[in-house]
Design an enzyme around this catalytic site. Structure first.
Site, short mmCIF file in Angstrom:
data_model
loop_
_atom_site.label_atom_id
_atom_site.label_comp_id
_atom_site.label_asym_id
_atom_site.label_seq_id
_atom_site.Cartn_x
_atom_site.Cartn_y
_atom_site.Cartn_z
CE1 TYR A 1 55.18 -21.84 27.86
CE2 TYR A 1 54.04 -20.05 28.95
CZ TYR A 1 54.01 -21.17 28.14
OH TYR A 1 52.81 -21.60 27.61
NE ARG B 1 51.70 -33.41 26.29
CZ ARG B 1 52.72 -33.56 27.12
NH1 ARG B 1 53.13 -34.76 27.43
NH2 ARG B 1 53.31 -32.52 27.65
CE LYS C 1 54.23 -20.26 24.69
NZ LYS C 1 53.75 -21.00 23.52
CG ASP D 1 54.25 -34.12 19.49
OD1 ASP D 1 53.27 -33.42 19.75
OD2 ASP D 1 55.14 -34.37 20.34
CG ASN E 1 49.88 -26.55 19.78
OD1 ASN E 1 49.20 -25.91 20.57
ND2 ASN E 1 50.25 -27.81 20.02
CB VAL F 1 59.26 -27.15 16.62
CG1 VAL F 1 57.91 -27.75 16.27
CG2 VAL F 1 59.45 -27.01 18.12
CB THR G 1 46.95 -29.44 28.17
OG1 THR G 1 48.02 -28.62 28.64
CG2 THR G 1 45.95 -28.61 27.41
N1 LIG Z 1 48.13 -25.46 28.95
C1 LIG Z 1 48.17 -24.18 29.22
O1 LIG Z 1 47.74 -23.75 30.32
C2 LIG Z 1 48.68 -23.19 28.22
C3 LIG Z 1 48.49 -21.83 28.47
C4 LIG Z 1 48.92 -20.89 27.56
C5 LIG Z 1 49.54 -21.30 26.39
N2 LIG Z 1 49.73 -22.62 26.17
C6 LIG Z 1 50.38 -22.98 24.92
O2 LIG Z 1 49.54 -23.84 24.18
C7 LIG Z 1 50.34 -24.69 23.33
C8 LIG Z 1 49.94 -26.14 23.52
O3 LIG Z 1 50.23 -26.53 24.85
P1 LIG Z 1 49.46 -27.70 25.62
O4 LIG Z 1 48.86 -27.09 26.81
O5 LIG Z 1 48.63 -28.47 24.67
O6 LIG Z 1 50.75 -28.51 26.10
P2 LIG Z 1 51.10 -30.09 26.06
O7 LIG Z 1 52.35 -30.20 26.84
O8 LIG Z 1 49.92 -30.88 26.47
O9 LIG Z 1 51.38 -30.35 24.52
C9 LIG Z 1 52.53 -29.87 23.89
C10 LIG Z 1 52.91 -30.78 22.75
O10 LIG Z 1 54.12 -30.25 22.16
C11 LIG Z 1 55.00 -31.34 21.95
N3 LIG Z 1 56.39 -30.89 21.92
C12 LIG Z 1 57.20 -30.53 22.95
N4 LIG Z 1 58.43 -30.24 22.51
C13 LIG Z 1 58.40 -30.39 21.16
C14 LIG Z 1 59.36 -30.23 20.13
N5 LIG Z 1 60.64 -29.87 20.39
N6 LIG Z 1 58.97 -30.47 18.85
C15 LIG Z 1 57.70 -30.85 18.58
N7 LIG Z 1 56.76 -31.05 19.50
C16 LIG Z 1 57.11 -30.81 20.78
C17 LIG Z 1 54.73 -32.30 23.11
O11 LIG Z 1 55.21 -33.61 22.84
C18 LIG Z 1 53.21 -32.21 23.20
O12 LIG Z 1 52.58 -33.13 22.35
C19 LIG Z 1 51.78 -24.38 23.70
O13 LIG Z 1 52.31 -23.43 22.80
C20 LIG Z 1 51.67 -23.77 25.08
O14 LIG Z 1 52.77 -22.94 25.40
C21 LIG Z 1 49.33 -23.58 27.05
#
Ligand SMILES: NC(=O)c1ccc[n+]([C@@H]2O[C@H](COP(=O)([O-])OP(=O)(O)OC[C@H]3O[C@@H](n4cnc5c(N)ncnc54)[C@H](O)[C@@H]3O)[C@@H](O)[C@H]2O)c1
Length: 246
Positions: A149, A16, A153, A37, A85, A59, A184
Site C-alpha cells: 500500500y 462507496r 501511494k 467501480d 480514487n 481500474v 469508510t
Molecule cells: N479510508 C481511509 O482511511 C483512507 C486513508 C487514506 C487514503 N485513502 C484512500 O482513499 C481512497 C478511497 O478509499 P475509501 O476509504 O473510500 O475506500 P473504500 O474501500 O470505502 O472505497 C474504495 C472503492 O474502490 C472500489 N474499488 C476497489 N478495487 C477497484 C478496482 N479494481 N477498480 C475500480 N474500483 C475499485 C471499491 O469497490 C470501493 O467502491 C483510496 O484511494 C484509499 O486508498 C483511504
C-alpha cells in the site's frame, strides 16, 4: 452558481466511501458525474441518487478506462475532471507479504492511476482540466506492515508530479490528496474501536476524518478555485503527519 457548473467529471471507485461522497458533492456543485467501480449494484445506486452515469470500471484494465472515457465523449463531448480514487488496502509485514498480494495492490492502486491518467488525458487535453489523485498519508510516511500500500501511494505522489509537468501545456493541473484515517468501509477489517482510539490519540484533531471532509478538498482541487495549484500534495489527516505526539 455551482462550483463545477458545466464540468464533466469521472470518478473511479465511486460506489462507496470517499468516491461516492465526491460524486454527491460534485453533483451538488453542478457537475455531470460519471461513476466507475467494480461493485456494480452499489455503483448504480449512487449514480441514480446523484443523477450521474455508472460505468463498469476495473481500474487495472486499460480497456475499461478507454470505455469509460468514451462514455464521457459520447454523452457530453468533454472530460474536465478525473479523480483517481479507487484503491484496495492489504496489510502485512514485508516477510509475510506474498508476491501475489503485493502485485494485486500495485495493479489496482498504482497501475490503475497510471492507466486513468493516460486514458483521460486524450480527451481532457482538448479543454484543459484537473486531475486529482488520491494517495494517503501512507504516500508521505512508511508505517510498518503496509509495504504494498505504501509503495503504491508513494508512486501516486511521484506520478502526480510527472503528469503535472507533462500536461501543464494543455491547461491540465494534477495534484495529489493525502487523507489520514477516514471513516469508510476500507478500514473496517483492520481497525476496531480500540485501534481507532489509539490512532486518533496521536493526532492533533483526535477523531477519524469523514468522507465529506476529504471530498471538500477534492472539490477545491477539481474546481477553478485551485487554479494556481499543480504538482502539489494536499494533506487532510487531522494533523497526524505533523503531530509530535508519540
Ligand atoms: N479510508 C481511509 O482511511 C483512507 C486513508 C487514506 C487514503 N485513502 C484512500 O482513499 C481512497 C478511497 O478509499 P475509501 O476509504 O473510500 O475506500 P473504500 O474501500 O470505502 O472505497 C474504495 C472503492 O474502490 C472500489 N474499488 C476497489 N478495487 C477497484 C478496482 N479494481 N477498480 C475500480 N474500483 C475499485 C471499491 O469497490 C470501493 O467502491 C483510496 O484511494 C484509499 O486508498 C483511504
Amino acid at each position: 452558481m455551482g462550483r463545477l457548473d458545466g464540468k464533466v467529471a469521472l470518478i473511479s471507485g465511486a460506489a462507496r466511501g470517499q468516491g461516492a461522497e465526491e460524486a454527491r458533492l460534485f453533483a451538488e456543485e453542478g457537475a455531470k458525474v460519471i461513476l466507475g467501480d467494480i461493485e456494480h449494484e452499489e455503483g448504480q445506486r449512487v449514480a441514480q441518487e446523484v443523477g450521474g452515469i455508472y460505468v463498469p470500471l476495473n481500474v487495472a484494465k486499460e480497456a475499461d478506462w478507454i470505455a469509460a472515457v468514451a462514455v464521457a465523449e459520447e454523452k457530453f463531448g468533454a472530460l474536465h475532471i478525473l479523480v483517481n480514487n479507487a484503491a484496495i488496502l492489504r496489510r502485512a509485514p514485508i516477510e509475510d507479504c506474498t508476491l501475489e498480494e503485493y502485485e494485486q495492490v500495485i495493479a489496482v492502486n498504482q497501475t490503475g492511476v497510471f492507466l486513468g491518467i493516460k486514458s483521460a488525458v486524450r480527451l481532457m487535453k482538448r479543454t484543459g482540466g484537473s486531475i486529482v489523485n488520491i494517495s494517503s498519508t501512507a504516500g508521505i510516511r512508511g508505517p510498518a506492515n503496509n509495504v504494498a500500500y505504501v509503495a503504491s501511494k508513494f508512486a501516486i505522489r511521484g506520478m502526480t508530479k510527472v503528469a503535472a509537468n507533462e500536461f501543464a501545456k494543455y491547461g491540465i493541473r494534477v495534484n495529489s490528496v493525502h487523507p489520514g484515517l477516514i471513516e469508510t468501509p476500507m478500514i473496517d477489517p483492520f481497525f476496531d474501536d480500540e485501534a481507532i482510539r489509539t490512532f486518533a490519540a496521536r493526532q492533533l484533531i483526535n477523531r477519524l476524518g469523514t468522507s465529506r471532509e476529504v471530498a471538500e478538498m477534492v472539490l477545491f482541487l477539481a474546481s477553478d478555485a485551485s487554479s494556481y495549484s499543480t504538482g502539489a500534495e494536499f494533506i487532510c489527516d487531522g494533523g497526524v503527519t505533523t503531530g509530535n505526539r508519540p
